[in-house]
Design a protein around this motif. Sequence first.
Motif, PDB file in Angstrom:
ATOM      1  N   LEU A  39      41.970  66.585  77.142  1.00  0.00           N
ATOM      2  CA  LEU A  39      42.824  67.292  78.094  1.00  0.00           C
ATOM      3  C   LEU A  39      42.450  66.927  79.533  1.00  0.00           C
ATOM      4  O   LEU A  39      43.321  66.637  80.358  1.00  0.00           O
ATOM      5  N   LEU A  40      41.167  66.913  79.823  1.00  0.00           N
ATOM      6  CA  LEU A  40      40.692  66.532  81.152  1.00  0.00           C
ATOM      7  C   LEU A  40      41.080  65.086  81.474  1.00  0.00           C
ATOM      8  O   LEU A  40      41.593  64.786  82.556  1.00  0.00           O
ATOM      9  N   SER A  41      40.861  64.185  80.522  1.00  0.00           N
ATOM     10  CA  SER A  41      41.187  62.772  80.725  1.00  0.00           C
ATOM     11  C   SER A  41      42.682  62.572  80.951  1.00  0.00           C
ATOM     12  O   SER A  41      43.092  61.796  81.815  1.00  0.00           O
ATOM     13  N   THR A  42      43.493  63.272  80.173  1.00  0.00           N
ATOM     14  CA  THR A  42      44.949  63.171  80.314  1.00  0.00           C
ATOM     15  C   THR A  42      45.391  63.644  81.689  1.00  0.00           C
ATOM     16  O   THR A  42      46.239  63.013  82.334  1.00  0.00           O
ATOM     17  N   THR A  43      44.817  64.744  82.156  1.00  0.00           N
ATOM     18  CA  THR A  43      45.169  65.271  83.476  1.00  0.00           C
ATOM     19  C   THR A  43      44.816  64.269  84.562  1.00  0.00           C
ATOM     20  O   THR A  43      45.640  63.976  85.441  1.00  0.00           O
ATOM     21  N   ALA A  44      43.608  63.722  84.511  1.00  0.00           N
ATOM     22  CA  ALA A  44      43.174  62.761  85.536  1.00  0.00           C
ATOM     23  C   ALA A  44      44.010  61.486  85.480  1.00  0.00           C
ATOM     24  O   ALA A  44      44.447  60.967  86.523  1.00  0.00           O
ATOM     25  N   PHE A  45      44.251  60.971  84.289  1.00  0.00           N
ATOM     26  CA  PHE A  45      45.031  59.741  84.134  1.00  0.00           C
ATOM     27  C   PHE A  45      46.464  59.933  84.626  1.00  0.00           C
ATOM     28  O   PHE A  45      47.024  59.076  85.311  1.00  0.00           O
ATOM     29  N   SER A  46      47.061  61.076  84.297  1.00  0.00           N
ATOM     30  CA  SER A  46      48.438  61.354  84.709  1.00  0.00           C
ATOM     31  C   SER A  46      48.573  61.479  86.219  1.00  0.00           C
ATOM     32  O   SER A  46      49.659  61.284  86.758  1.00  0.00           O
ATOM     33  N   SER A  47      47.478  61.774  86.896  1.00  0.00           N
ATOM     34  CA  SER A  47      47.529  61.885  88.355  1.00  0.00           C
ATOM     35  C   SER A  47      47.297  60.524  89.028  1.00  0.00           C
ATOM     36  O   SER A  47      47.221  60.441  90.244  1.00  0.00           O
ATOM     37  N   GLY A  48      47.162  59.476  88.207  1.00  0.00           N
ATOM     38  CA  GLY A  48      47.046  58.128  88.763  1.00  0.00           C
ATOM     39  C   GLY A  48      45.638  57.595  88.892  1.00  0.00           C
ATOM     40  O   GLY A  48      45.427  56.533  89.473  1.00  0.00           O
ATOM     41  N   LEU A  49      44.657  58.299  88.349  1.00  0.00           N
ATOM     42  CA  LEU A  49      43.273  57.847  88.456  1.00  0.00           C
ATOM     43  C   LEU A  49      42.878  57.006  87.250  1.00  0.00           C
ATOM     44  O   LEU A  49      43.462  57.127  86.167  1.00  0.00           O
ATOM     45  N   GLN A  50      41.870  56.187  87.441  1.00  0.00           N
ATOM     46  CA  GLN A  50      41.277  55.452  86.332  1.00  0.00           C
ATOM     47  C   GLN A  50      40.321  56.413  85.625  1.00  0.00           C
ATOM     48  O   GLN A  50      39.596  57.168  86.274  1.00  0.00           O
ATOM     49  N   VAL A  51      40.327  56.400  84.299  1.00  0.00           N
ATOM     50  CA  VAL A  51      39.518  57.342  83.521  1.00  0.00           C
ATOM     51  C   VAL A  51      38.747  56.583  82.455  1.00  0.00           C
ATOM     52  O   VAL A  51      39.287  55.703  81.792  1.00  0.00           O
ATOM     53  N   LYS A  52      37.480  56.947  82.298  1.00  0.00           N
ATOM     54  CA  LYS A  52      36.653  56.440  81.200  1.00  0.00           C
ATOM     55  C   LYS A  52      36.040  57.649  80.508  1.00  0.00           C
ATOM     56  O   LYS A  52      35.662  58.630  81.147  1.00  0.00           O
ATOM     57  N   LYS A  53      35.927  57.547  79.165  1.00  0.00           N
ATOM     58  CA  LYS A  53      35.415  58.675  78.383  1.00  0.00           C
ATOM     59  C   LYS A  53      34.492  58.151  77.294  1.00  0.00           C
ATOM     60  O   LYS A  53      34.710  57.083  76.742  1.00  0.00           O
ATOM     61  N   SER A  54      33.450  58.922  77.005  1.00  0.00           N
ATOM     62  CA  SER A  54      32.503  58.580  75.949  1.00  0.00           C
ATOM     63  C   SER A  54      32.195  59.848  75.166  1.00  0.00           C
ATOM     64  O   SER A  54      32.166  60.941  75.726  1.00  0.00           O
ATOM     65  N   GLU A  55      31.948  59.699  73.851  1.00  0.00           N
ATOM     66  CA  GLU A  55      31.664  60.854  72.995  1.00  0.00           C
ATOM     67  C   GLU A  55      30.400  60.609  72.182  1.00  0.00           C
ATOM     68  O   GLU A  55      30.168  59.509  71.706  1.00  0.00           O
ATOM     69  N   VAL A  56      29.593  61.665  72.026  1.00  0.00           N
ATOM     70  CA  VAL A  56      28.439  61.639  71.129  1.00  0.00           C
ATOM     71  C   VAL A  56      28.601  62.833  70.201  1.00  0.00           C
ATOM     72  O   VAL A  56      28.588  63.976  70.643  1.00  0.00           O
TER      73      VAL A  56
END
Length: 168
Positions: free
Chosen positions: A22-39
Motif C-alpha cells: 500500500l505504501l509503495s503503491t501510494t509513493a509510485f502513483s505520486s510519481g516517485l521511484q520506489v524500491k521494496k525488500s521483504e524478509v
Amino acid sequence: MAVTNIVLAGLGGQGVVKASDLLSTTAFSSGLQVKKSEVHGMSQRGGSVTTDVRFGKQVLSPMVPMGEADFLMVFESTQVDLNLGWLRPGGVLITPDLIPEGELKNRKSLNVALLGAASMVMDFSEQEWVAAIHQCFPPKLHAVNEHAFALGRKLGAGLSRPEVIEGV
C-alpha cells in the motif's frame, strides 16, 4: 527530494507485506521511484517479518541501512525493541499502541490504521492514499480499510515529521 526510508516490522499474518504494498503503491502513483525488500522469517508461524520501502526522485537500493530509517512502523509491541536499531536519530516510531484495538471495525486492519497515522507526516494527499487502498484491496474490503485509515489519520495528528539531517 531525498530518499525516504521506511521499515515496517511485525509478525507473520499481521499484514506487514500488504502495508508495504500500500505504501509503495501510494509513493509510485505520486510519481516517485520506489524500491521494496521483504524478509519473511517464519511468517507462516507468526515469526518476524520486516519490509523496507524506499522512495524518492532516484532510489538505487531497496534496503534501508541500519540506523537510517526515517520511519519505523511496528505492528506488534514485542517487535519494537528488536527493530529500534533501524530508526535513525530524529526518525518517527509508530507502534500499535497508537491505535486502540476496540476502535477498529476489523483488527486485521491495524496495518492500514498505522499507515493512516504515518500519512499525517508524509507528503502524499489523502486522496492518493485512498486510491491506493482501492488498488491494493478487493472492493469488499474498501470500507473497513478506509475507516481504519481515517482512524489512523485522526490519532496520528500529533505526530511530528522526521527531523531533517543536514546534507541528506
